[in-house]
Write a protein that holds these residues in place. Structure first.
Motif: not given
Length: 148
Positions: A100-101, A103-105, A108, A142-143, A145
């Motif tokens: 997830i780290q 995938r969310t780029w 952030w 996303r931010r 997650e």
């Protein structure tokens, strides 16, 4: 008759990116390389990546993870590149099951704090500022997650 003028009520101002931001991953590998760091993973992420690599979970953990305090992070090459960044193609070997780290780029906190932070992100990431327009709601999801 009351002569005082009513002031229009102003709604609270949203974040600087309230109209959305564009991003389309080019799979260039830029966000997977550089300074050493941590890609924290949880059990379900480990399981998904192990399946992608066609490995048993224990073997995967032994080869590709390390303990950092009470958390687990992916290991890196000595130069800081992610262990799953193919050195030749510069593509992620576990892209479909990446943590997830990853995938969310680039959504952030560190890239969204200011317009200048986003501008700097766009300078190093060829997909930032281009492609699909993500709405404020999509960005905020996303931010927020986090890998557990």
């Amino acid at each position: 008759m009351n002569s005082s003028k009513r002031r229009p009520t102003s709604e609270p101002k949203g974040p600087w990116y309230q109209d959305g931001l564009q991003f389309e991953c080019t799979q260039c590998g830029a966000c997977c390389s550089g300074e050493p760091g941590f890609v924290f993973v949880n059990d379900s992420e480990i399981q998904a990546m192990a399946e992608t690599m066609k490995m048993e979970i224990d073997a995967f953990e032994h080869k590709f993870t390390r303990r950092v305090g009470n958390r687990i992070s992916l290991v890196e090459y000595p130069d800081g590149d992610c262990i799953f960044l193919d050195p030749k193609s510069r593509h992620c070997l576990v892209y479909q099951s990446r943590p997830i780290q990853c995938r969310t780029w680039p959504f952030w906190d560190s890239t969204l704090d200011t317009k200048n932070d986003w501008k700097e992100t766009c300078e190093v990431c060829p997909g930032a500022g281009k492609g699909k327009l993500y709405s404020l709601e999509e960005i905020e999801i996303r931010r927020r997650e986090k890998s557990v």
